[in-house]
Design a protein around this motif. Structure first.
Motif, PDB file in Angstrom:
ATOM      1  N   GLN A  50       0.447  -1.550  -0.060  1.00  0.00           N
ATOM      2  CA  GLN A  50      -0.496  -0.111   0.607  1.00  0.00           C
ATOM      3  C   GLN A  50       0.802   1.406  -0.126  1.00  0.00           C
ATOM      4  OE1 GLN A  50      -2.419   0.197   3.614  1.00  0.00           O
ATOM      5  NE2 GLN A  50      -0.598  -0.755   4.634  1.00  0.00           N
ATOM      6  N   ALA A  51      -0.271   2.641  -0.637  1.00  0.00           N
ATOM      7  CA  ALA A  51       1.124   3.326  -0.715  1.00  0.00           C
ATOM      8  C   ALA A  51       0.596   4.415   0.959  1.00  0.00           C
ATOM      9  CB  ALA A  51       0.538   4.332  -1.163  1.00  0.00           C
ATOM     10  N   ASN A  52       1.859   4.488   0.922  1.00  0.00           N
ATOM     11  CA  ASN A  52       1.662   5.925   2.486  1.00  0.00           C
ATOM     12  C   ASN A  52       0.534   6.739   2.428  1.00  0.00           C
ATOM     13  OD1 ASN A  52       1.916   8.573   0.725  1.00  0.00           O
ATOM     14  ND2 ASN A  52       4.329   9.004   1.746  1.00  0.00           N
ATOM     15  N   ARG A  78       4.048  -0.253   4.628  1.00  0.00           N
ATOM     16  CA  ARG A  78       3.924  -0.488   2.806  1.00  0.00           C
ATOM     17  C   ARG A  78       4.079  -1.831   2.642  1.00  0.00           C
ATOM     18  NH1 ARG A  78       6.825   3.624   0.141  1.00  0.00           N
ATOM     19  NH2 ARG A  78       5.235   3.262  -1.481  1.00  0.00           N
TER      20      ARG A  78
END
Length: 133
Positions: A50-52, A78
């Motif tokens: 996952q993106a931040n 992440r």
């Protein structure tokens, strides 16, 4: 072709990479595929990416609808990996999902949910079932 073969993942941001393999070895399969599991034990490998700005905080692995693994994803993580081995009685199915409670940035999702009195679009991902025969 992948959608017609049922190899799909639905997501609002988090990404699930899932493979299942017979514990005695063989070729792994992914969402929408079928695993022949003569040994009765399988290994499930999951990676959540996952993106931040996405905060999926829970990961579940289900066999025939019952959670065999449910764990917290560390905040700010992440990438999160899980690998488990479980006994299965065929035929059955494997599902994996990831979710969180913190809404995604409104700049990414729009204001429709808030206009309807909801907190916003939350992180969620689910795979098509993996069939065990």
């Amino acid at each position: 072709a992948a959608l017609r073969a049922r190899r799909a993942i639905a997501t609002t941001g988090p990404w699930l990479d899932v493979e299942v393999v017979d514990a005695s070895g063989g070729t792994p399969v992914g969402p929408g595929q079928v695993l022949q599991a003569p040994s009765g034990r399988i290994r499930i490998d999951v990676e959540l990416a996952q993106a931040n700005w996405i905060h999926a905080t829970r990961l579940r692995i289900l066999v025939a609808g019952a959670a065999v693994k449910s764990e917290a994803v560390p905040l700010g993580s992440r990438r999160h990996r899980v690998s488990i081995e479980v006994a299965v009685a065929a035929p059955t199915w494997i599902a994996v999902d990831a979710s969180g409670d913190d809404p995604l940035p409104v700049e990414m999702t729009g204001r429709y949910q808030q206009e309807k009195g909801r907190p916003g679009v939350v992180p969620f991902a689910v795979i098509n079932p993996i069939w065990i025969e």
